[in-house]
Design a protein around this motif. Structure first.
Motif, PDB file in Angstrom:
ATOM      1  N   ASN A  43       0.780  -1.218  -0.066  1.00 27.80           N
ATOM      2  CA  ASN A  43      -0.087  -0.085   0.070  1.00 27.80           C
ATOM      3  C   ASN A  43       0.807   1.401  -0.119  1.00 27.80           C
ATOM      4  O   ASN A  43       0.852   2.230  -0.707  1.00 27.80           O
ATOM      5  CB  ASN A  43      -0.892  -0.084   1.283  1.00 27.80           C
ATOM      6  CG  ASN A  43      -2.155   0.939   1.130  1.00 27.80           C
ATOM      7  OD1 ASN A  43      -3.095   0.891   1.813  1.00 27.80           O
ATOM      8  ND2 ASN A  43      -2.038   1.901   0.029  1.00 27.80           N
ATOM      9  N   TRP A 201      -5.227   2.969  -5.376  1.00 25.96           N
ATOM     10  CA  TRP A 201      -4.067   2.150  -4.736  1.00 25.96           C
ATOM     11  C   TRP A 201      -4.027   0.959  -5.336  1.00 25.96           C
ATOM     12  O   TRP A 201      -4.827  -0.126  -4.761  1.00 25.96           O
ATOM     13  CB  TRP A 201      -4.151   2.004  -3.357  1.00 25.96           C
ATOM     14  CG  TRP A 201      -4.006   3.457  -2.491  1.00 25.96           C
ATOM     15  CD1 TRP A 201      -3.786   4.519  -3.142  1.00 25.96           C
ATOM     16  CD2 TRP A 201      -4.490   3.813  -1.200  1.00 25.96           C
ATOM     17  NE1 TRP A 201      -3.613   5.766  -2.043  1.00 25.96           N
ATOM     18  CE2 TRP A 201      -4.231   5.173  -1.007  1.00 25.96           C
ATOM     19  CE3 TRP A 201      -5.004   3.112  -0.023  1.00 25.96           C
ATOM     20  CZ2 TRP A 201      -4.421   5.907   0.235  1.00 25.96           C
ATOM     21  CZ3 TRP A 201      -5.249   3.678   0.889  1.00 25.96           C
ATOM     22  CH2 TRP A 201      -5.041   5.046   1.241  1.00 25.96           C
ATOM     23  N   SER A 204      -4.511  -2.629  -3.206  1.00 31.80           N
ATOM     24  CA  SER A 204      -4.541  -2.178  -1.846  1.00 31.80           C
ATOM     25  C   SER A 204      -5.885  -1.465  -1.503  1.00 31.80           C
ATOM     26  O   SER A 204      -5.995  -0.701  -0.557  1.00 31.80           O
ATOM     27  CB  SER A 204      -3.568  -1.206  -1.578  1.00 31.80           C
ATOM     28  OG  SER A 204      -2.001  -1.805  -1.760  1.00 31.80           O
ATOM     29  N   ASN A 230      -9.818  -6.095  -5.237  1.00 33.56           N
ATOM     30  CA  ASN A 230      -8.893  -6.673  -3.992  1.00 33.56           C
ATOM     31  C   ASN A 230      -9.215  -7.270  -3.123  1.00 33.56           C
ATOM     32  O   ASN A 230      -8.287  -8.073  -2.461  1.00 33.56           O
ATOM     33  CB  ASN A 230      -8.190  -5.264  -3.708  1.00 33.56           C
ATOM     34  CG  ASN A 230      -7.271  -4.558  -4.824  1.00 33.56           C
ATOM     35  OD1 ASN A 230      -7.333  -3.367  -4.726  1.00 33.56           O
ATOM     36  ND2 ASN A 230      -6.876  -5.304  -5.760  1.00 33.56           N
TER      37      ASN A 230
END
Length: 352
Positions: A43, A201, A204, A230
């Motif tokens: 991240n 991100w 993340s 994700n």
């Protein structure tokens, strides 16, 4: 040439969330530096990349030079993703090109090569013009120097347009685009004529309270949350924890912004993930259903400033030929998503 003071960069940079001062320069990032210690390594890496970050100024300089410490990410090979800078002059793309130099980094290894990168634009003309430079979406950048002609003038170029923050996964981050202005949030933003912050991100977007708090702290007019892909990885959430996480995200944002327009976008098509989860986790079909159920519940409670967008309407099975790896769209695919989102949500993007 004359050097623009580094102290002026906060007024020239747009699309970032924080700035980190280094001995030799300034680093724009897409998270508040004060929470950096809370981010896991992946991240922290992807949120430090410059997707959607740009430098804007008004100048009569015929040339511009940008010197940075550049670190380009890769997974399979150094040139896996484009590392283009893009310069727009009075709203038109003037040049799309990588800088000369820069290092390469794959997660878990040391950077390879010399980090110093130099980008020079010439032939811009000596008339007064609006310059916007988009940074590469898959690199880390520490800005060491910005230079223009010795006798040129320059001033800041504020962006007072409607401000929309996009948060999401690598699909929003847009590694496979040809440049920062080719990610789907940037494409949608350009079509709508709005100011965009890309808080995509890669790998993340975990429906986290931390991300929600960051979003709530920003000064924005609307938010788009691309959620779900994700948490497919590793079967990260089940039906109960997905429900709790979505409601939690919405509630944290609503504490700061009770009437902020929000669109929640579910996963786009990924053929091998549609009906099968990983490690006993949820399939994409189940994730979409969970996201829609959560949004519907808020609407039923009287929140009419939130809406659900099925990701398949933005990028469906019929578009799967534009996937580079069964998951991520190519550059044309990102443009398609941005165009469709802009068409479907014209009022959301442009109307207060």
């Amino acid at each position: 040439m004359q050097t623009i003071p580094l102290s002026s960069l906060p007024a020239l940079l747009h699309g970032h969330i924080g700035l980190i001062d280094h001995q030799d320069g300034v680093q724009p990032v897409r998270f508040p530096p004060a929470i950096g210690f809370m981010l896991d390594p992946l991240n922290a890496l992807t949120a430090t990349m410059t997707s959607g970050i740009r430098l804007r100024l008004v100048t009569n300089s015929s040339s511009l030079e940008l010197v940075t410490q550049q670190t380009q990410l890769f997974l399979t090979e150094p040139e896996q993703w484009a590392r283009n800078f893009e310069i727009y002059v009075d709203g038109n793309l003037y040049q799309q090109t990588p800088a000369i130099g820069g290092s390469f980094l794959t997660p878990g290894a040391a950077p390879e090569g010399e980090s110093r990168a130099v980008l020079a634009f010439t032939g811009l003309g000596n008339h007064l013009k609006q310059i916007e430079i988009w940074f590469p979406q898959s690199s880390l950048q520490v800005i060491e120097r910005v230079q223009i002609d010795s006798h040129a003038t320059w001033e800041t170029w504020k962006d007072d347009r409607r401000h929309i923050l996009f948060h999401g996964s690598s699909i929003t981050h847009g590694m496979e685009a040809l440049g920062g202005s080719g990610t789907w949030p940037a494409v949608a933003g350009k079509l709508a004529g709005v100011n965009v912050t890309n808080m995509g991100w890669a790998g993340s977007c975990l429906l986290s309270a931390l991300a929600s708090k960051v979003i709530a702290q920003q000064t924005i007019d609307a938010a788009v949350l691309e959620l779900g892909i994700n948490i497919w990885d590793g079967g990260a959430l089940n039906q109960r924890t997905l429900n709790d996480s979505v409601h939690g995200m919405i509630s944290i944002i609503r504490d700061r912004y009770p009437t902020l327009p929000i669109v929640i976008v579910s996963p786009i098509c990924s053929p091998t993930r549609e009906t099968v989860g990983e490690n006993g986790g949820l399939s994409l079909e189940q994730i979409r259903a969970g996201l829609k159920s959560a949004v519907d519940a808020h609407v039923l409670q009287g929140d009419h400033q939130i809406q659900y967008q099925d990701g398949l309407a933005l990028f469906g099975l019929e578009d799967a030929n534009l996937l580079v790896d069964g998951l991520h769209p190519n550059a044309d695919g990102y443009c398609l998503i941005g165009e469709r989102f802009a068409e479907l949500h014209r009022n959301f993007l442009t109307v207060d």
